[in-house]
Scaffold this active site. Structure first.
Site, mmCIF file in Angstrom:
data_model
loop_
_atom_site.group_PDB
_atom_site.id
_atom_site.type_symbol
_atom_site.label_atom_id
_atom_site.label_comp_id
_atom_site.label_asym_id
_atom_site.label_seq_id
_atom_site.Cartn_x
_atom_site.Cartn_y
_atom_site.Cartn_z
ATOM 1 N N CYS A 1 7.468 11.133 -13.607
ATOM 2 C CA CYS A 1 7.156 12.235 -14.527
ATOM 3 C C CYS A 1 5.904 11.857 -15.300
ATOM 4 O O CYS A 1 5.170 10.961 -14.876
ATOM 5 C CB CYS A 1 8.342 12.545 -15.439
ATOM 6 N N ARG B 1 12.343 12.557 -18.188
ATOM 7 C CA ARG B 1 12.879 13.060 -16.918
ATOM 8 C C ARG B 1 13.069 11.991 -15.854
ATOM 9 O O ARG B 1 14.149 11.906 -15.241
ATOM 10 C CB ARG B 1 11.980 14.187 -16.387
ATOM 11 N N ASP C 1 9.414 19.917 -18.597
ATOM 12 C CA ASP C 1 9.154 18.870 -19.586
ATOM 13 C C ASP C 1 9.881 19.222 -20.888
ATOM 14 O O ASP C 1 9.568 20.227 -21.519
ATOM 15 C CB ASP C 1 7.631 18.814 -19.807
HETATM 16 P P1 4NP Z 1 8.616 12.887 -19.546
HETATM 17 O O1 4NP Z 1 8.452 13.627 -20.961
HETATM 18 O O2 4NP Z 1 7.327 13.125 -18.784
HETATM 19 O O3 4NP Z 1 9.774 13.592 -18.925
HETATM 20 O O4 4NP Z 1 8.865 11.426 -19.859
HETATM 21 C C1 4NP Z 1 7.329 13.468 -21.783
HETATM 22 C C2 4NP Z 1 7.228 12.349 -22.584
HETATM 23 C C3 4NP Z 1 6.145 12.207 -23.419
HETATM 24 C C4 4NP Z 1 5.167 13.183 -23.462
HETATM 25 C C5 4NP Z 1 5.270 14.311 -22.660
HETATM 26 C C6 4NP Z 1 6.362 14.438 -21.813
HETATM 27 N N1 4NP Z 1 4.069 13.050 -24.356
HETATM 28 O O5 4NP Z 1 3.217 13.966 -24.379
HETATM 29 O O6 4NP Z 1 3.950 12.027 -25.056
#
Ligand code: 4NP
Length: 163
Positions: A9, A15, A126
């Site tokens: 991800c 995720r 997300d």
């Molecule tokens: P992930 O979620 O991609 O599912 O781990 C996110 C975690 C952090 C961020 C965006 C999505 N961020 O912008 O910091």
């Protein structure tokens, strides 16, 4: 020999660690820990070394999963070393293929939702900037997709050739 799955991800704190830990849970239930191994990574380096997000862990905990691991960034050699790479959304998919300029590993990269059999979502959304419902939805969707993925893997020629 083991069959290696990599979940990807953006941040590797919501995720993809959930997918990794849910998949490990299903692999354990199926008695397949000797033949399938899982890892996860992020396309960004925003959270390198961080534990899974606590809102994500709360959602996973309701389904009996305790999230383990720490964030790492996806690297080009991952495309060579893993057998199947699961992107949570289309942006992750494009960012993974960006590391594969020659298109050598394109066939290994798939969207996670391709393996869902109950839910109709095309991407794992997300949840980072949303509420707790979004995190709960991610867990439900990943349980569905991980079940379908396990079925797919154990029936694949690559898995059967390796095990
Ligand atoms: P992930 O979620 O991609 O599912 O781990 C996110 C975690 C952090 C961020 C965006 C999505 N961020 O912008 O910091």
């Amino acid at each position: 020999m083991t069959y290696k799955l990599l979940f990807v991800c953006l941040g590797n704190i919501c995720r993809s660690p959930s997918a990794e830990n849910i998949m490990n849970h299903l692999i354990q239930e199926a008695g397949l820990t000797d033949t399938i191994i899982c890892d996860s990574a992020g396309t960004s380096g925003y959270h390198i070394g961080a534990a899974p997000d606590r809102r994500m862990n709360a959602a996973a905990g309701k389904r009996g999963i305790e999230l383990q691991g720490e964030s790492r960034k996806l690297k080009p050699v991952d495309l060579q070393q893993f057998d199947l790479i699961l992107a949570m959304d289309r942006e992750n998919y494009q960012d993974i293929l960006y590391l594969d300029r020659e298109g050598k590993y394109e066939a290994k990269v798939r969207l996670m939702c391709d393996f869902a059999t109950q839910k109709t979502d095309k991407e794992v959304p997300d949840p980072y900037y949303g509420g707790q419902d979004g995190f709960n939805h991610v867990i439900d969707l990943l349980f569905d997709a991980c079940n379908g993925l396990l079925d797919y893997v154990v029936n694949s020629e690559e898995y059967q050739a390796k095990t």
